[in-house]
Design a protein around this motif. Structure first.
Motif, mmCIF file in Angstrom:
data_model
loop_
_atom_site.group_PDB
_atom_site.id
_atom_site.type_symbol
_atom_site.label_atom_id
_atom_site.label_comp_id
_atom_site.label_asym_id
_atom_site.label_seq_id
_atom_site.Cartn_x
_atom_site.Cartn_y
_atom_site.Cartn_z
ATOM 1 N N ALA A 37 -14.701 45.817 78.857
ATOM 2 C CA ALA A 37 -14.169 45.728 77.478
ATOM 3 C C ALA A 37 -14.652 46.934 76.673
ATOM 4 O O ALA A 37 -15.135 46.799 75.544
ATOM 5 C CB ALA A 37 -14.560 44.411 76.805
ATOM 6 N N ALA A 39 -13.851 49.843 74.592
ATOM 7 C CA ALA A 39 -12.746 50.348 73.769
ATOM 8 C C ALA A 39 -12.730 51.876 73.721
ATOM 9 O O ALA A 39 -11.662 52.498 73.680
ATOM 10 C CB ALA A 39 -12.836 49.779 72.360
ATOM 11 N N HIS A 108 -9.891 43.884 72.431
ATOM 12 C CA HIS A 108 -11.248 44.258 72.034
ATOM 13 C C HIS A 108 -11.608 43.626 70.699
ATOM 14 O O HIS A 108 -10.749 43.603 69.817
ATOM 15 C CB HIS A 108 -11.358 45.785 71.946
ATOM 16 N N PRO A 109 -12.822 43.110 70.475
ATOM 17 C CA PRO A 109 -14.019 43.198 71.336
ATOM 18 C C PRO A 109 -14.067 42.152 72.455
ATOM 19 O O PRO A 109 -15.011 42.172 73.240
ATOM 20 C CB PRO A 109 -15.173 42.971 70.350
#
Lengths: 216, 216
Positions: A37, A39, A108-109
């Motif tokens: 995850a 970003a 995301h997050p």
């Protein structure tokens, strides 16, 4: 001694090969972003696609110029036409890596995928980078044995994709519909990535054998 | 008087235009098969793709022969190269119709989609056949105003796709994960179908304006 034409043709081939490698790397990065995850990494993949589009336009212009100024025939013509098509496939591979990264960005997050399927995507990412690198080798070498490796990797990808699909269809799936939608789309992106690499491999092999029906 | 070269080029253009129309019809049939869970119609769409693949190979050979024997330059070269790419897009549109039909086959005798989303797919099918027919017109006429219609239809398709996605993400979705997976894949197929039609339209317009960067 190589003629200027053949030097230009070799440069075009090298550019197409590079694109395959870049697309494989993009899919590897997108996979890492997906699993973590991450970003920032996802954004780098998305931004990287602009660079790839620039390379695509350059390679296409080079191919077009070769056609316009040199009017190649026979094998040379086949190589130029196949290059144009390989560029389109490599471009699409890069776009699919970008699509994976965009799902990471959208979620995301949060993680886009449940931890249970991490192993599938880690493996599909590993195969994708292999496919990119093997396609690069095949374009450079024209070696049919290396192209056969693409088919094996594609089979492995299809197999993983089928298993993933089975997991989604299992009444025991407990991660809800939103995760299932993401996993469905992601699975499709990896599967299509492999298809394009295989297409490149087949085209290079048929180009070498000169079988027109299969080449174009 | 037209030269033999231009007659062949016109025939190639007509073949590419026809392919767009055939792909639109295939998506319309696939949509009808989807809405009615009509396995026989789905099989016809799947079988029809073989005929399309035959047309694709013929058109590609025609383009290749024109390049090899006539060594066209300038606008003529652009038309031949654009035709090669348009064939690839129309081919993909036909393949996407086949993918829709394959989902119908996989779920038969059940309906692949819940009745609640029938309206979305009916509308996406209607837009798809419009896109096929408009792409056919654009390839034949080179008319930029008709190509602009493709963008409008694509926007409408994207809008439906977004609404459908919203429905899937809604916690109220009550048709389970399997239906959500099918709807996700189907939505993607229609969206990609529209993308390819738009690509064809853009290519034809840029080919007319001669802007090389955008054409190829």
């Amino acid at each position: 001694m190589r003629t200027a034409f053949h030097e230009q043709l070799d440069a075009l081939t090298a550019a197409v090969a590079d694109m395959c490698g870049v697309a494989g790397q993009a899919m590897q990065d997108a996979t890492q972003a997906l699993l973590a995850a991450d970003a920032a990494l996802a954004e780098r993949v998305i931004g990287g696609h602009d660079e790839m589009m620039f390379s695509v336009v350059q390679a296409e212009q080079a191919a077009f110029t070769l056609l316009a100024l040199q009017a190649p025939v026979a094998t040379d013509l086949r190589v130029v036409v196949a290059s144009l098509r390989n560029v389109a496939d490599a471009d699409r591979m890069g776009a699919l890596a970008m699509h994976v990264a965009k799902i990471v960005r959208r979620r995301h997050p949060a993680h886009a995928i449940p931890e249970e399927v991490n192993g599938f995507f880690a493996e599909m990412g590993r195969i994708a980078v292999d496919l990119g690198n093997t396609a690069k080798d095949v374009v450079q070498s024209g070696d049919p044995r290396k192209a056969a490796q693409l088919d094996l990797d594609d089979d492995a990808m299809d197999d993983l994709h089928r298993q993933l699909f089975g997991l989604l269809m299992d009444p025991e799936w407990k991660y809800g519909v939103a995760a299932a939608v993401d996993v469905t789309l992601l699975g499709r992106y990896y599967e299509r990535f492999a298809d394009h690499a295989v297409e490149i491999g087949r085209r290079v092999v048929f180009q070498a054998t000169g079988a027109l029906d299969d080449l174009i």
